[in-house]
Design a protein around this motif. Structure first.
Motif, PDB file in Angstrom:
ATOM      1  N   ASP A   1      -7.893   5.292  -1.952  1.00 54.55           N
ATOM      2  CA  ASP A   1      -7.633   6.250  -0.755  1.00 54.55           C
ATOM      3  C   ASP A   1      -7.727   7.650  -1.523  1.00 54.55           C
ATOM      4  OD1 ASP A   1      -6.436   4.480   1.318  1.00 54.55           O
ATOM      5  OD2 ASP A   1      -4.780   4.235  -0.095  1.00 54.55           O
TER       6      ASP A   1
ATOM      7  N   ASP B   1     -10.546  -0.008  -3.588  1.00 58.00           N
ATOM      8  CA  ASP B   1      -9.717   0.299  -2.043  1.00 58.00           C
ATOM      9  C   ASP B   1      -9.248   1.854  -2.355  1.00 58.00           C
ATOM     10  OD1 ASP B   1     -10.260  -1.959  -1.027  1.00 58.00           O
ATOM     11  OD2 ASP B   1      -8.703  -2.834  -1.927  1.00 58.00           O
TER      12      ASP B   1
ATOM     13  N   LYS C   1       3.928   6.717   0.331  1.00 57.07           N
ATOM     14  CA  LYS C   1       3.658   6.873   1.590  1.00 57.07           C
ATOM     15  C   LYS C   1       5.062   5.794   2.191  1.00 57.07           C
ATOM     16  CE  LYS C   1      -0.638   4.317   1.843  1.00 57.07           C
ATOM     17  NZ  LYS C   1      -2.089   4.572   2.157  1.00 57.07           N
TER      18      LYS C   1
ATOM     19  N   ASP D   1       0.802  -1.159   0.096  1.00 54.89           N
ATOM     20  CA  ASP D   1      -0.091  -0.138  -0.087  1.00 54.89           C
ATOM     21  C   ASP D   1       0.890   1.393   0.071  1.00 54.89           C
ATOM     22  OD1 ASP D   1      -2.649   1.234  -0.004  1.00 54.89           O
ATOM     23  OD2 ASP D   1      -2.749   0.984   2.282  1.00 54.89           O
TER      24      ASP D   1
ATOM     25  N   GLN E   1      -6.599   7.256  -6.777  1.00 62.41           N
ATOM     26  CA  GLN E   1      -5.549   6.130  -6.475  1.00 62.41           C
ATOM     27  C   GLN E   1      -6.017   4.762  -6.775  1.00 62.41           C
ATOM     28  OE1 GLN E   1      -5.753   4.125  -3.540  1.00 62.41           O
ATOM     29  NE2 GLN E   1      -3.593   3.481  -3.262  1.00 62.41           N
TER      30      GLN E   1
ATOM     31  N   GLN F   1     -14.562   3.769   0.291  1.00 61.18           N
ATOM     32  CA  GLN F   1     -13.441   2.653   0.031  1.00 61.18           C
ATOM     33  C   GLN F   1     -14.011   1.395   0.305  1.00 61.18           C
ATOM     34  OE1 GLN F   1     -10.103   2.334   2.787  1.00 61.18           O
ATOM     35  NE2 GLN F   1      -8.835   2.767   1.082  1.00 61.18           N
TER      36      GLN F   1
HETATM   37 CA    CA Z   1      -4.600   2.154   0.832  1.00 63.01          CA
END
Ligand code: CA
Ligand code: CA
Ligand code: CA
Ligand code: CA
Ligand code: CA
Length: 349
Positions: free
Chosen positions: A295, A293, A65, A41, A316, A262
């Protein structure tokens, strides 16, 4: 938690909850960025920067991230700059902040490596970002979501940062000899973990997604009371987590608010002025894989050349195929409104 989410998702699919929500309509992606280099992720949140003279040269700025900071993409998804300056979570931008007399487009991200604000200026000629923070600007512990606000009342630039404890802080940006400095001007909170947020400059509003609960609207002005309005909740049309939020800005307060729901890999749409729920959609497989999923997301109503005449949605994607990594998908904005039978026109940003 995963089991609970699965159960809630199944309930949603069976129609036992979210009774008033019609099934999401499917639309397809028009382009996608290169996947991030790491697995897991990694990609989180995008921001669309609209070029002042040549809309085809607009950029998509995405966070990484796991330490990769920012990735800068052209509209066809090619990476043109990487700024591996830390674990960046959310990113946003605003246009025309005056620094030593020069209007500068400013990008700000939450750097979770050291809980600071990462700040860059965009050079429209070279299409590059350069660090522009006056100092190491610490925010709040375990900083997470972020969005920017330009107050039309004060011609001042602000950054909202939140953390998983629900704390929200507002910082005012200011010119510090051509660099950007910041000072805290307001503190408020929500009851549980927030992340996605977006400010409506024209209407002076701030939307905050409380991941398990719903979407709140506050005033974005630094001296405003912290009263809030619930726009939608996970008891209605959203399936937790509530994630990215963005605005399709049309003149005179018209346009739409969009949210990432999400938990069922869909997106919800609201009237910008009144917050009325208008419908849901998914991005489904075509020659480009669909999204799941999600974000962060961003949308612009500005024409970005002939391929995106009514602007672009960027989301995303939690699982890009065939790379099995993550990336961002680009969608012609009008496809959303056509699928949901909603009016649209060209906006500015
Ligand atoms: Ca995520
Ligand atoms: Ca963003
Ligand atoms: Ca989140
Ligand atoms: Ca996918
Ligand atoms: Ca793909």
């Amino acid at each position: 938690m995963k089991l609970v989410l699965l159960f809630l998702t199944l309930l949603g699919l069976l129609g036992c909850s979210n009774k008033s929500a019609p099934a999401p309509v499917g639309i397809t992606a028009d382009a996608e960025t290169q996947p991030v280099t790491q697995t897991g992720d990694v990609a989180d949140d995008p921001a669309i920067w609209v070029h002042p003279d040549t809309p085809e040269k607009s950029l998509i700025i995405g966070t990484n991230k796991s330490g990769g900071g920012l990735e800068v993409y052209t509209l066809d998804g090619t990476t043109i700059q990487t700024l591996p300056d830390g674990k960046f979570n959310n990113v946003d931008l605003r246009y025309g902040m005056t620094l030593q007399g020069i209007p500068t487009d400013i990008v700000v991200a939450t750097n979770r490596s050291d809980d600071t604000l990462a700040i860059y200026g965009i050079d429209a000629g070279s299409l590059t970002l350069r660090p522009i923070a006056a100092r190491k600007i610490e925010t709040l512990p375990k900083s997470y979501g972020l969005c920017m606000y330009h107050s039309p009342l004060r011609n001042a630039y602000y950054v909202f940062v939140n953390n998983k404890a629900g704390e929200i802080r507002q910082y005012e940006l200011f010119d510090d000899n051509g660099s950007v400095n910041a000072k805290e001007v307001r503190r408020f909170a929500v009851a549980s973990q927030p992340e996605g947020c977006v400010a409506d400059d024209e209407l002076q509003s701030l939307y905050v997604g409380e991941e398990d609960a719903g979407i709140w609207r506050f005033s974005a002005e630094p001296d405003a009371p912290d009263t809030r309005t619930l726009i939608d909740s996970t008891r209605e049309h959203l399936v937790a987590d509530v994630e990215g939020l963005a605005l399709y800005m049309l003149p005179q307060g018209e346009g739409y608010l969009i949210a990432s729901s999400q938990g069922n890999s869909s997106y919800t749409l609201y009237d910008r002025r009144h917050g009325t729920y208008l419908g849901s959609f998914r991005i489904v497989d075509s020659t480009i894989d669909g999204t799941s999923d999600t974000d962060g997301l961003d949308i612009t109503a500005a024409a970005l050349g002939t391929r995106y005449p009514f602007g672009m949605l960027v989301v995303q994607d939690g699982s890009d195929l065939p790379s099995e990594k993550q990336n961002f998908k680009m969608i012609r904005a009008e496809k959303i409104f056509e699928a949901l039978h909603l009016p649209y026109k060209q906006g500015i940003q």
